[in-house]
Design an enzyme around this catalytic site. Structure first.
Site, PDB file in Angstrom:
ATOM      1  N   ASP A 306       0.871  -1.176   0.000  1.00 22.95           N
ATOM      2  CA  ASP A 306       0.000   0.000   0.000  1.00 22.95           C
ATOM      3  C   ASP A 306       0.904   1.221   0.000  1.00 22.95           C
ATOM      4  OD1 ASP A 306      -2.196   1.869   0.553  1.00 22.95           O
ATOM      5  OD2 ASP A 306      -3.349   0.107   1.127  1.00 22.95           O
ATOM      6  N   HIS A 340       1.404   1.930  -3.273  1.00 25.01           N
ATOM      7  CA  HIS A 340       0.357   2.720  -3.922  1.00 25.01           C
ATOM      8  C   HIS A 340       0.828   4.145  -4.159  1.00 25.01           C
ATOM      9  CE1 HIS A 340      -2.288  -0.527  -3.945  1.00 25.01           C
ATOM     10  NE2 HIS A 340      -3.042  -0.278  -2.893  1.00 25.01           N
TER      11      HIS A 340
END
Length: 564
Positions: A306, A340
């Site tokens: 992430d 991300h």
């Protein structure tokens, strides 16, 4: 904060003479940093100091066979060191299986080179606790490493901390190859009705089916959440309301959720750290600095599932009520691989973020490079963000992104996934309306991205006062500005794969382009849209690179664009 870190940041942004003067004064007082016309005071980050007394966990009965549970031995050693006035607790070379470890004040947990601190897959070893998850008060399983209201603490050494996160995490089918997916199913667990997500147990699946599963509801106790215990994945390390924290050297990997989470802490130094997770790891952030004050992150590497380096400050009404921004933070000389976002602010930023300096960082293969995200309902003010000397390569999405329509989904669509564009509507400004303003970004080079720059504000609260200087980006598409004000773009070189529109401007005003260039002949240089677009000024730009200089649509006035 170390003098060298402040001096480096100052030399990057303000020039070497000012930096040297600030460095010479650092030992005496706080330092005032000058960024353009903005002055930011950054107090010195205080680092912990420990007694030289060292206790080995072996002396407390620990066994490094990878099978013996050493929870009591490790915690007894930490407690004894604390009672003796502090010191070092040594985890020597070997595999040390353990349950949750609770830090104590004045203790340095030293994980030696060759040591693996491996947290058990036995969920019964993790008690249910009231804590914080994604900015809200929630029930979770106790974190493998935790500390609350401590002072003068550290985790050091070149060893490895492994959270055994594969035992906890759900996995999306679209993030695996077919062979990996079949192997995962064969290992046990359960697949949801859509056959798209694997869960390690029925308890985990049940928790995922609930709205805000784990968020504490009025009148509920910890026992009320027992049936979804497996779903309540712990962050690997959570330090809450701690002062003088040092994390130096270890590798933190395979976390069930976030990797490193300092929460409401003061004087935090993170250096020489590696944070690793599988790229498919759900919520597998590298480090989330939440509502912390006086922070230095340097010389560290993040390769996660992430966001890589993420700044937060609570969510929605709870975050605004807490009212603790993350402030006075320097990130320097860090590398982010899979993530991300490389450097990220949001989306849980309801307490605000300010006085943040990011320099000398490299992002390679991240979904987004510089990622600033929020949404209606958050509230909060993010301001005075300074970014310089950033290198990027193979960015999957946007190199630089500001987005006030964050929708809690992966930044890159998975195969077959359908998404609809957010509905544009003008709403009243309230305390729940977020604000982004005063961002200064310069000296960015990106070799490969889907889109160079994307800025999207709200009709009722435009993103304001962004300065982009000396930006070179190779991307498939160029620049898009939506609901933005007072945006200065100076010396931008955009190399695109597309021969279509280089720059799209929608309902934005006071936009200044100076020395905008691209690599080849394109169809259109500026597409101006919306009746609220105005005062777009372009100087020192060769318009012959485009077949057409401008187009106007959806009520845009031709007078809104001025070429000089």
């Amino acid at each position: 904060m170390k003098t060298t870190a402040i001096a480096l940041c100052l030399s990057l942004i303000c020039g070497s003479t000012f930096a040297q003067n600030a460095a010479s004064q650092q030992q005496k007082t706080d330092t005032t940093l000058l960024f353009g016309s903005t002055r930011v005071t950054l107090p010195k980050v205080a680092e912990p100091v420990f007694r030289k007394d060292t206790l080995s966990i072996i002396d407390f009965g620990a066994v490094s066979d990878g099978n013996t549970l050493n929870t009591k031995s490790i915690n007894d050693a930490i407690l004894q060191a604390n009672k003796r006035g502090g010191g070092v607790v040594l985890i020597p070379r070997g595999i040390w299986l353990t349950g949750p470890v609770e830090l104590k004040s004045n203790v340095n947990l030293h994980i030696a080179s060759g040591a693996l601190l491996l947290f058990t897959k036995d969920f019964d070893q993790y008690k249910m606790v009231e804590t914080n998850w994604e900015g809200l008060t929630a029930v979770r399983n106790q974190s493998p490493i935790s500390g609350v209201d401590l002072e003068n603490i550290a985790i050091t050494g070149k060893g490895v901390v492994d959270g055994n996160g594969d035992a906890w995490r759900m996995v999306k089918k679209d993030k695996l190859s077919e062979g990996q997916w079949q192997k995962l199913i064969a290992s046990g667990g359960i697949v949801n009705e859509e056959k798209r997500t694997w869960y390690p147990s029925e308890s985990s699946l049940k928790g995922a089916s609930l709205k805000n599963g784990g968020v504490i509801a009025a009148g509920k106790t910890l026992n009320d959440y027992q049936e979804i215990k497996d779903f309540l994945r712990p962050n690997l390390m959570v330090l809450t309301r701690c002062k003088k924290v040092l994390i130096d050297g270890p590798t933190f990997q395979n976390s069930a959720a976030w990797n490193l989470h300092p929460l409401m802490c003061e004087d935090v130094t993170v250096r020489n750290v590696i944070a690793r997770n599988p790229w498919y790891a759900q919520n597998g952030d590298g480090i989330d600095v939440e509502s912390c004050k006086n922070v230095l992150i340097e010389n560290s590497v993040f390769d996660v599932g992430d966001d890589g380096i993420c700044i937060k400050s609570g969510r929605d009404e709870q975050g605004r009520k807490r009212g603790m921004p993350t402030e006075n933070l320097i990130v320097n000389n860090c590398t982010v691989y899979a993530a991300h976002g490389g450097f990220v602010i949001g989306s849980e930023m309801s307490g605000g973020a300010r006085n943040i300096c990011v320099s000398n960082c490299t992002f390679m293969g991240t979904d987004i490079g510089l990622r600033f995200k929020t949404t209606r309902g958050r509230g909060g003010l993010v301001e005075n963000i300074y970014v310089k000397n950033i290198t990027m390569k193979d960015i999957v999405g946007e190199a630089i992104l500001f987005d006030m329509y964050y929708a809690a989904v992966d930044p890159i669509k998975l195969p077959g996934e359908k998404r609809t564009a957010p509905k544009t509507e003008l709403l009243p400004v309230t305390e729940a309306t977020p604000q982004f303003r005063n961002f200064y970004i310069e000296n960015v080079v990106c070799n490969g991205a889907e889109k160079a720059i994307f800025v999207r504000g709200l009709p009722e609260m435009n993103i304001k006062n962004i300065s982009l200087n000396n930006i070179t980006i190779k991307a498939k598409t160029g620049i898009e500005l939506i609901e933005a004000q007072e945006i200065s773009l100076n010396n931008l070189n955009i190399s695109t794969n597309s021969a279509n529109t280089l720059t799209t401007i929608t309902n934005s005003s006071n936009i200044m382009f100076n020395k905008l260039s691209c690599n080849k002949l394109i169809t259109l240089l500026f597409a101006v849209e919306g009746e609220r677009s105005s005062n777009i000024c372009v100087t020192n730009t060769d318009t012959s690179v485009a077949k057409s200089v401008s187009s106007f649509s959806n009520g845009a006035d031709k007078k809104s664009l001025k070429l000089k």
